[in-house]
Design an enzyme around this catalytic site. Structure first.
Site, short mmCIF file in Angstrom:
data_model
loop_
_atom_site.label_atom_id
_atom_site.label_comp_id
_atom_site.label_asym_id
_atom_site.label_seq_id
_atom_site.Cartn_x
_atom_site.Cartn_y
_atom_site.Cartn_z
N ASP A 101 0.89 -1.21 -0.17
CA ASP A 101 -0.04 -0.15 0.12
C ASP A 101 0.56 1.31 0.01
O ASP A 101 1.72 1.42 0.85
CB ASP A 101 -0.28 0.13 0.94
N ASN A 155 -7.46 12.79 -10.53
CA ASN A 155 -7.82 12.90 -11.07
C ASN A 155 -7.86 14.72 -11.59
O ASN A 155 -7.41 15.62 -10.73
CB ASN A 155 -9.56 12.68 -11.20
N VAL A 200 -6.53 4.27 -5.52
CA VAL A 200 -4.53 4.45 -4.89
C VAL A 200 -4.68 6.69 -4.14
O VAL A 200 -4.36 6.80 -3.25
CB VAL A 200 -3.15 4.97 -5.91
N ASP A 201 -5.81 7.24 -4.98
CA ASP A 201 -6.31 8.58 -4.91
C ASP A 201 -7.04 8.49 -3.93
O ASP A 201 -6.90 9.71 -2.17
CB ASP A 201 -6.91 9.03 -5.95
N TYR A 236 -8.69 3.77 -14.74
CA TYR A 236 -8.85 4.72 -15.97
C TYR A 236 -8.13 3.51 -17.26
O TYR A 236 -7.87 3.39 -18.57
CB TYR A 236 -7.43 5.71 -16.00
N GLY A 296 -5.19 1.02 -13.31
CA GLY A 296 -6.93 1.23 -12.47
C GLY A 296 -8.46 0.98 -13.07
O GLY A 296 -8.80 1.09 -14.53
N1 APR Z 1 -1.37 1.59 -2.98
C1 APR Z 1 -0.70 1.00 -4.00
N2 APR Z 1 -1.86 0.93 -5.14
C2 APR Z 1 -2.80 0.96 -4.88
C3 APR Z 1 -3.42 1.39 -3.90
C4 APR Z 1 -2.33 1.63 -3.29
N3 APR Z 1 -3.44 2.08 -1.86
N4 APR Z 1 -5.38 1.07 -4.72
C5 APR Z 1 -4.92 1.23 -6.11
N5 APR Z 1 -3.65 0.81 -6.26
C6 APR Z 1 -3.33 0.57 -7.51
C7 APR Z 1 -4.37 0.32 -7.79
O1 APR Z 1 -4.14 -1.67 -8.11
C8 APR Z 1 -3.74 0.06 -10.15
O2 APR Z 1 -2.94 -0.63 -10.09
O3 APR Z 1 -3.34 1.62 -7.97
C9 APR Z 1 -2.94 1.97 -9.72
C10 APR Z 1 -3.78 2.95 -10.19
O4 APR Z 1 -4.94 3.01 -10.61
P1 APR Z 1 -6.49 3.81 -9.67
O5 APR Z 1 -6.30 4.28 -8.84
O6 APR Z 1 -8.08 3.53 -10.23
O7 APR Z 1 -5.83 5.09 -10.54
P2 APR Z 1 -6.81 5.47 -12.21
O8 APR Z 1 -6.20 4.55 -13.07
O9 APR Z 1 -5.17 6.35 -13.30
O10 APR Z 1 -7.40 5.79 -11.95
C11 APR Z 1 -7.97 7.54 -11.68
O11 APR Z 1 -9.38 7.01 -10.22
O12 APR Z 1 -9.40 6.73 -7.78
C12 APR Z 1 -9.65 7.89 -8.80
O13 APR Z 1 -9.57 10.16 -8.47
C13 APR Z 1 -8.91 9.01 -9.64
O14 APR Z 1 -10.33 9.81 -11.15
C14 APR Z 1 -9.03 9.28 -10.04
C15 APR Z 1 -8.92 8.08 -11.17
#
Ligand code: APR
Length: 168
Positions: free
Chosen positions: A10, A24, A33-34, A123, A121
């Site tokens: 994490d 975003n 992760v956000d 996106y 994720g």
């Molecule tokens: N630590 C590390 N990696 C993580 C965590 C964490 N706590 N939580 C999720 N991930 C991984 C996911 O498994 C994925 O491989 O982070 C990667 C990116 O996924 P997302 O968080 O969905 O990010 P993204 O695909 O860039 O989409 C961004 O999602 O959460 C919203 O506000 C964000 O609108 C934006 C969009």
């Protein structure tokens, strides 16, 4: 060139100078992760982000890390590309996320930086292609950052990152 490490963790628990979040354009937080980074940093992160928003895909901005534990001092917010099949410049936008985040890390003097797998994720960016872009961009970007830690959230993602690093 920065040394690249790969961990399965994490990202909010990583002991680095700066944590990169996959944001975003509003910088108000979201899921994935956000969401985890905003929960760990507390509500001031969204307040600081709102003052810098909107952030274009491929760009990056820095805020303090607020309630995240030391040594984390900064959060680097970057907006990845939404995957639309690969012919909308998604690869270049993703590369820009890594390049601009390293530029911001240099500006704040961060020597260790943790990145999530940006855009893979919600996106929908294919993880294997994204891993290759991450590794190649980091290896080809001059930076004073000494260690870049690529943080996978599960073992499969970790194997994909390791394969990309081994192939580079
Ligand atoms: N630590 C590390 N990696 C993580 C965590 C964490 N706590 N939580 C999720 N991930 C991984 C996911 O498994 C994925 O491989 O982070 C990667 C990116 O996924 P997302 O968080 O969905 O990010 P993204 O695909 O860039 O989409 C961004 O999602 O959460 C919203 O506000 C964000 O609108 C934006 C969009």
């Amino acid at each position: 060139m920065a040394r690249i490490e790969i961990v399965v963790a994490d990202i909010t628990g990583e002991a680095v100078d700066a944590i990169v979040t996959a944001a975003n354009e509003s910088l108000l937080g979201g899921g994935g992760v956000d969401g985890a980074v905003h929960r760990a940093a507390g509500p001031r992160l969204a307040e600081a982000g709102a003052a810098l928003a909107p952030l274009d895909p491929g760009d990056a901005v820095v805020t303090p890390a607020f309630d995240l534990q030391p040594p984390v001092r900064h959060v680097i917010h970057t907006v990845g590309p939404v995957w639309e099949g690969g012919d909308q410049d998604e690869a270049e936008v993703l590369a820009s996320c890594y390049r601009r985040s390293l530029e911001e890390a240099d500006r704040i003097g961060a020597r260790t930086v943790a990145f999530p797998a940006i855009a893979t994720g919600v996106y929908g960016f294919p993880a294997e292609e994204a891993a290759g872009i991450a590794v190649r961009t980091i290896q080809n970007t001059p930076t004073a950052v000494e260690t870049v830690r690529l943080v996978a959230y599960d073992a499969e993602a970790g194997e994909i990152l390791q394969a990309a690093l081994s192939a580079s």
